[in-house]
Motif scaffolding. Sequence first.
Motif, PDB file in Angstrom:
ATOM      1  N   ALA A  38       0.835  -1.195   0.000  1.00  0.00           N
ATOM      2  CA  ALA A  38       0.000   0.000   0.000  1.00  0.00           C
ATOM      3  C   ALA A  38       0.873   1.249   0.000  1.00  0.00           C
ATOM      4  CB  ALA A  38      -0.902  -0.002   1.228  1.00  0.00           C
ATOM      5  N   LYS A  39       0.609   2.152  -0.906  1.00  0.00           N
ATOM      6  CA  LYS A  39       1.382   3.382  -1.007  1.00  0.00           C
ATOM      7  C   LYS A  39       0.959   4.324   0.104  1.00  0.00           C
ATOM      8  CE  LYS A  39       2.517   7.104  -4.260  1.00  0.00           C
ATOM      9  NZ  LYS A  39       2.230   7.651  -5.612  1.00  0.00           N
ATOM     10  N   PRO A  40       1.903   4.868   0.873  1.00  0.00           N
ATOM     11  CA  PRO A  40       1.524   5.769   1.967  1.00  0.00           C
ATOM     12  C   PRO A  40       0.920   7.055   1.449  1.00  0.00           C
ATOM     13  CG  PRO A  40       3.900   5.787   1.672  1.00  0.00           C
ATOM     14  CD  PRO A  40       3.370   4.690   0.788  1.00  0.00           C
ATOM     15  N   ARG A  41      -0.035   7.590   2.214  1.00  0.00           N
ATOM     16  CA  ARG A  41      -0.707   8.828   1.828  1.00  0.00           C
ATOM     17  C   ARG A  41      -0.093  10.062   2.480  1.00  0.00           C
ATOM     18  NH1 ARG A  41      -6.511   7.679   3.859  1.00  0.00           N
ATOM     19  NH2 ARG A  41      -5.247   6.691   5.495  1.00  0.00           N
ATOM     20  N   PHE A  42       0.765   9.861   3.483  1.00  0.00           N
ATOM     21  CA  PHE A  42       1.309  11.021   4.187  1.00  0.00           C
ATOM     22  C   PHE A  42       2.733  10.728   4.635  1.00  0.00           C
ATOM     23  CE2 PHE A  42       1.542  14.362   7.427  1.00  0.00           C
ATOM     24  CZ  PHE A  42       0.956  15.404   6.749  1.00  0.00           C
ATOM     25  N   ASP A  43       3.583  10.435   3.694  1.00  0.00           N
ATOM     26  CA  ASP A  43       4.987  10.155   3.982  1.00  0.00           C
ATOM     27  C   ASP A  43       5.776  11.444   3.837  1.00  0.00           C
ATOM     28  OD1 ASP A  43       7.520   9.186   4.290  1.00  0.00           O
ATOM     29  OD2 ASP A  43       7.588   8.169   2.345  1.00  0.00           O
ATOM     30  N   ARG A  44       5.967  12.158   4.935  1.00  0.00           N
ATOM     31  CA  ARG A  44       6.626  13.451   4.873  1.00  0.00           C
ATOM     32  C   ARG A  44       8.146  13.357   4.930  1.00  0.00           C
ATOM     33  NH1 ARG A  44       3.294  17.397   3.136  1.00  0.00           N
ATOM     34  NH2 ARG A  44       4.727  18.884   4.073  1.00  0.00           N
ATOM     35  N   ASP A  45       8.686  12.256   5.505  1.00  0.00           N
ATOM     36  CA  ASP A  45      10.144  12.161   5.640  1.00  0.00           C
ATOM     37  C   ASP A  45      10.766  11.204   4.630  1.00  0.00           C
ATOM     38  OD1 ASP A  45       9.341   9.740   6.652  1.00  0.00           O
ATOM     39  OD2 ASP A  45       9.889  10.194   8.727  1.00  0.00           O
TER      40      ASP A  45
END
Length: 547
Positions: A38-45
């Motif tokens: 599953a591709k992350p929706r909120f990967d900020r780092d």
Amino acid sequence: MLQTRRLAACAALALGVGLLSVGPTSPTADAAPAATPAKPRFDRDGDGRSDRVYRSAATGELRISLSKTGTSAPFALSHPGMEILPADDLTGTATPELLTLHADGGLVLRRGDSPTSAGTADWSGYGWQIYNKVLAPGDLTGDGHQDLLARTPDGTLYLYAGKGTIDNGGPFRTRAKVGNGWQVYDQLVGTNDLDGDAIADMVARTPGGDLYFYKGTGSATVPFKARVLIGGGWYTYNQIIGADDLDGDGRADLLARTYSGEFYRYLSVGGGKFGTRTYYGGGGQSLSYYLGQGGVPAYGKHNLFTVNGAGTAFTHGTLADGRLTAARQYAGAGDFAYHWPTVNGYALDGVDRANVLTADNRGLMMWREEGGSPLGHQVGSGSAYLNYLIKVSPGDVNGDSEADFVGMDHQGGVFLHLGLKSHSPAYLGPAVRIGTNWSRDILIGPGDVTGDGRPDLVSREGEVLYVHAGTGSSTAPFAPRAYVGHGWYAYEHLASPGDMDGDGRADLVAVTPGGDVYRYSARGLRGAYTFSARVKIASGWKYDHVS
């Protein structure tokens, strides 16, 4: 473990411990890793895992917990609005993105180059106040682009398919109606891909606590298969949260927050099934918002006002576990001794705090804290406001994104003043009669009691309590009163600070002549079941006014 370390970054919230003795039911099964992560929706780092954003109930500060380092930091976001939507990569670039939803009906796409900053606004669209819930579930259509879902108060669900670009009118295609009847759920949770097929899914909860799994199909016209019951008992939680993949198996998972502030983790094993829940951390009672939560946003009223015999005004904030914070002085002795007002249910100045309202010969004044002291701003002109026996501002009653005002005169006439967009801060329009011969001794504008996103009224006549559900109409903004119960004459004061227990519904505070304070939590149901049984939360209140 990584997921424990991530939430530990929220330790500044005074994490608590203690497992519940019982919990919601969910079928379980053994699971192999998903074939398609599953591709992350909120990967900020940039580490391939979603990060967490949360808002402090006490200070309103936004913070982000980063999975790569296990640390937390302030999250820079000017005008954060009601909700942040975890919808990264809407434009097909490597720059991290998100959406913010605002009380004025705006939806804003922001891009930034720092993990701890939301970045600048690249696109905005308006009119989103017609929905009571907007969520970003991930890629529903199977084209690799993030999509949105939006639900109206009457239960119509729309899909906004992502285009992968902001050219030609914004990041989404024209909305498509995908279903009716979705008003039966008090929480809609965008989960990302729960079963490892690269298509986003969703879960939905009823007020009675049944949680359902909606498997994504990849179709833009029929995006979900028929619902499958996950289990009952999920009323234990005030928020169900789409957390993306917590254990690295390629499937998105859930977090759930109890009313006392504990978080529990539910790892997906596919097919709408989850493993046995495990404790994930505490401190959730200190959060007014957690990224990906499923409840209808409660915005504009998170405090209560009191005045003692000397005329000194105090404000009491709310936590997310049904309690109020300690009293903090709002104004000095005598500042509000005359024409004591009620409290706005949806702040006239657009912030997430109630305002004090007063009337004088000039008109209606709204007070807000600036530099530590309340300053008055005229929001309604003319002396007619002095004639109102009761003054309330329940929120945006007609869905135009402007907060409105309701007054009841000494003859029982009820009048609506609509907020006008042509003034800043919001300026109120002329009176329109919406009721006659009301004999209410108490009228409260709590915000949304019923959970449909529309502001309601609560009234008391003698010993009987009623709820007047919001309709969204400018000419008849409230439905006929619905009976709640008898015995309410026992209270000297009835008021509402908005949502006290973190589920998105406005609750009541009732104070006896002896100073005992009780909370009545709204249940999202109608009639005699509107509120749960009372819970004592304080004693010794000797205030002349509570509102």
